[in-house]
Scaffold this motif. Sequence first.
Motif, PDB file in Angstrom:
ATOM      1  N   ALA A 171      44.306  38.490  38.578  1.00  0.00           N
ATOM      2  CA  ALA A 171      44.343  37.455  37.542  1.00  0.00           C
ATOM      3  C   ALA A 171      45.359  36.376  37.877  1.00  0.00           C
ATOM      4  O   ALA A 171      45.089  35.173  37.701  1.00  0.00           O
ATOM      5  CB  ALA A 171      44.657  38.086  36.186  1.00  0.00           C
ATOM      6  N   SER A 172      46.522  36.766  38.389  1.00  0.00           N
ATOM      7  CA  SER A 172      47.555  35.789  38.754  1.00  0.00           C
ATOM      8  C   SER A 172      47.134  34.950  39.945  1.00  0.00           C
ATOM      9  O   SER A 172      47.419  33.748  40.003  1.00  0.00           O
ATOM     10  CB  SER A 172      48.863  36.514  39.073  1.00  0.00           C
ATOM     11  OG  SER A 172      49.360  37.185  37.944  1.00  0.00           O
TER      12      SER A 172
ATOM     13  N   LYS B 210      40.218  32.075  34.657  1.00  0.00           N
ATOM     14  CA  LYS B 210      39.685  33.052  33.706  1.00  0.00           C
ATOM     15  C   LYS B 210      38.195  33.309  33.943  1.00  0.00           C
ATOM     16  O   LYS B 210      37.721  34.436  33.813  1.00  0.00           O
ATOM     17  CB  LYS B 210      39.912  32.564  32.272  1.00  0.00           C
ATOM     18  CG  LYS B 210      41.359  32.672  31.814  1.00  0.00           C
ATOM     19  CD  LYS B 210      41.497  32.305  30.344  1.00  0.00           C
ATOM     20  CE  LYS B 210      42.929  32.532  29.883  1.00  0.00           C
ATOM     21  NZ  LYS B 210      43.103  32.253  28.438  1.00  0.00           N
ATOM     22  N   LEU B 211      37.471  32.250  34.291  1.00  0.00           N
ATOM     23  CA  LEU B 211      36.047  32.407  34.573  1.00  0.00           C
ATOM     24  C   LEU B 211      35.832  33.342  35.761  1.00  0.00           C
ATOM     25  O   LEU B 211      34.979  34.239  35.716  1.00  0.00           O
ATOM     26  CB  LEU B 211      35.423  31.034  34.856  1.00  0.00           C
ATOM     27  CG  LEU B 211      33.954  31.049  35.294  1.00  0.00           C
ATOM     28  CD1 LEU B 211      33.068  31.647  34.200  1.00  0.00           C
ATOM     29  CD2 LEU B 211      33.482  29.650  35.664  1.00  0.00           C
ATOM     30  N   PHE B 212      36.610  33.163  36.800  1.00  0.00           N
ATOM     31  CA  PHE B 212      36.486  34.027  37.973  1.00  0.00           C
ATOM     32  C   PHE B 212      36.915  35.462  37.652  1.00  0.00           C
ATOM     33  O   PHE B 212      36.365  36.423  38.211  1.00  0.00           O
ATOM     34  CB  PHE B 212      37.298  33.472  39.141  1.00  0.00           C
ATOM     35  CG  PHE B 212      36.603  32.375  39.892  1.00  0.00           C
ATOM     36  CD1 PHE B 212      35.642  32.669  40.848  1.00  0.00           C
ATOM     37  CD2 PHE B 212      36.884  31.044  39.624  1.00  0.00           C
ATOM     38  CE1 PHE B 212      34.981  31.657  41.533  1.00  0.00           C
ATOM     39  CE2 PHE B 212      36.234  30.024  40.305  1.00  0.00           C
ATOM     40  CZ  PHE B 212      35.276  30.333  41.261  1.00  0.00           C
ATOM     41  N   ASN B 213      37.882  35.618  36.765  1.00  0.00           N
ATOM     42  CA  ASN B 213      38.260  36.973  36.320  1.00  0.00           C
ATOM     43  C   ASN B 213      37.082  37.674  35.661  1.00  0.00           C
ATOM     44  O   ASN B 213      36.819  38.859  35.916  1.00  0.00           O
ATOM     45  CB  ASN B 213      39.419  36.896  35.325  1.00  0.00           C
ATOM     46  CG  ASN B 213      40.743  36.554  35.990  1.00  0.00           C
ATOM     47  OD1 ASN B 213      40.889  36.678  37.212  1.00  0.00           O
ATOM     48  ND2 ASN B 213      41.703  36.122  35.208  1.00  0.00           N
TER      49      ASN B 213
ATOM     50  N   ALA C 246      37.561  46.619  35.117  1.00  0.00           N
ATOM     51  CA  ALA C 246      36.850  45.642  34.293  1.00  0.00           C
ATOM     52  C   ALA C 246      37.560  45.439  32.956  1.00  0.00           C
ATOM     53  O   ALA C 246      37.776  44.302  32.516  1.00  0.00           O
ATOM     54  CB  ALA C 246      35.414  46.101  34.068  1.00  0.00           C
ATOM     55  N   SER C 247      37.930  46.540  32.304  1.00  0.00           N
ATOM     56  CA  SER C 247      38.604  46.431  31.000  1.00  0.00           C
ATOM     57  C   SER C 247      39.990  45.810  31.143  1.00  0.00           C
ATOM     58  O   SER C 247      40.458  45.102  30.245  1.00  0.00           O
ATOM     59  CB  SER C 247      38.694  47.807  30.336  1.00  0.00           C
ATOM     60  OG  SER C 247      39.421  48.721  31.134  1.00  0.00           O
ATOM     61  N   ARG C 248      40.640  46.043  32.279  1.00  0.00           N
ATOM     62  CA  ARG C 248      41.941  45.428  32.540  1.00  0.00           C
ATOM     63  C   ARG C 248      41.804  43.908  32.654  1.00  0.00           C
ATOM     64  O   ARG C 248      42.612  43.149  32.101  1.00  0.00           O
ATOM     65  CB  ARG C 248      42.536  46.003  33.827  1.00  0.00           C
ATOM     66  CG  ARG C 248      43.860  45.375  34.276  1.00  0.00           C
ATOM     67  CD  ARG C 248      45.003  45.811  33.410  1.00  0.00           C
ATOM     68  NE  ARG C 248      46.248  45.185  33.810  1.00  0.00           N
ATOM     69  CZ  ARG C 248      47.380  45.259  33.128  1.00  0.00           C
ATOM     70  NH1 ARG C 248      47.416  45.962  31.994  1.00  0.00           N
ATOM     71  NH2 ARG C 248      48.479  44.667  33.541  1.00  0.00           N
TER      72      ARG C 248
ATOM     73  N   THR D  24      42.253  38.415  30.423  1.00  0.00           N
ATOM     74  CA  THR D  24      41.540  37.142  30.317  1.00  0.00           C
ATOM     75  C   THR D  24      41.263  36.726  28.879  1.00  0.00           C
ATOM     76  O   THR D  24      41.538  35.588  28.478  1.00  0.00           O
ATOM     77  CB  THR D  24      40.211  37.215  31.094  1.00  0.00           C
ATOM     78  OG1 THR D  24      40.466  37.637  32.430  1.00  0.00           O
ATOM     79  CG2 THR D  24      39.526  35.863  31.110  1.00  0.00           C
ATOM     80  N   VAL D  25      40.696  37.646  28.095  1.00  0.00           N
ATOM     81  CA  VAL D  25      40.315  37.304  26.718  1.00  0.00           C
ATOM     82  C   VAL D  25      41.098  38.096  25.672  1.00  0.00           C
ATOM     83  O   VAL D  25      40.761  38.092  24.495  1.00  0.00           O
ATOM     84  CB  VAL D  25      38.795  37.512  26.503  1.00  0.00           C
ATOM     85  CG1 VAL D  25      38.015  36.508  27.311  1.00  0.00           C
ATOM     86  CG2 VAL D  25      38.365  38.932  26.865  1.00  0.00           C
TER      87      VAL D  25
END
Length: 361
Positions: free
Chosen positions: A73-74, A86-89, A290-292, A297-298
């Motif tokens: 994410a970073s 965020k989209l790529f995450n 995925a949940s991480r 992200t959201v």
Amino acid sequence: MQPIEAQRKIDPFIVFFVIISTQIGVGILGFQQLLAKSAGYDSWISVIIAGVATHIVMFMIYKMLNEEDAGLASIHERVFGKWLGKLFNLLFAGYFLLGLLTVTRTYIELVQVWMFPGLSVFLFTFFFFLLVFYIVSGGFRVISGLSFFSVVLPIYLLIVFLFVIPYTDFYNFFPIYEHSTKEILQASRDLTLITLGYETLLVFYPFIQNGQRSKKWAHFGLLFTTIVYLYSTILSFAYFSEEQLQETIWPTLSMLKIVQFPFIERLEYIGVVNWNIIIIPNVCIYLWCASRLFKQTVKIKQRKSAIGVLCIFLFITPQLETRIQVDKLNDYFSNVGFVINYLYIPLLFILLFIVKKVKKK
């Protein structure tokens, strides 16, 4: 991003087992069929090439993680900015969920073919997902502990396969390099499905104590899985003819048919059951990653997103009824995984260092 408490982190050497548990799953039971169609008896060369490719990508992953000292994410936020990052995450989260669905449905098909043809896919998926959710709720340390046992407990199967040696013919491999370089490389490309999983390191890296010290263990894990696949390839091609392998869906399990003990008549049944231990950490890591990413992200709690995903997949999984549908699912995951690992990650590696140099100037 909040710092992660030390008690939630794993020791660097545990990464060895986590990497192995992400790579070895249901794919090892049938990958020889794909190799036989592409490169035949030269497939062992393809396995080595695929193994080297994973080490190259792993080198890039650790270089990126070392620069950011954080997870995927970073890196995405650093390279693409807040919103595009965020989209790529979310795209990566979708990729991990596709892996979860592929592994789960393929294993259920294995159980149906070898043990229970009339098995209810919905009921099996329901109880399987209950177990997966229970493990994921325990956190990444619990998953990594399960990964350790998923490697250590079934290790005896590697010895059991030696029982086929009296029925093998290693002269099948001569002369070497009968196929073209293009065919050998195509076979390496076909191995994408069974080498996927190690890229989850991009997400769970912050949960490793002294992350850079785990680098050698990650590479040892990749080396171990490459050796296991090479071992399985050599035994399979020495036991079966090239034509037989092209028609055999589960060559690894088929080899177990000839192994008999006074107290066990059908050893392949034991193999199918033991594979449940092997694939559970695989599924748990995909769901956890995925949940991480959803949490980062959201801002959805991992437990809530895990429940939502499993509930959705509980109804999607039974819809994949035929062998053709399961094959297409595997092909799709393999193609997406190839793009992610061998195109996107190298591109992200280059972009990160360009951004870093531009910001320095």
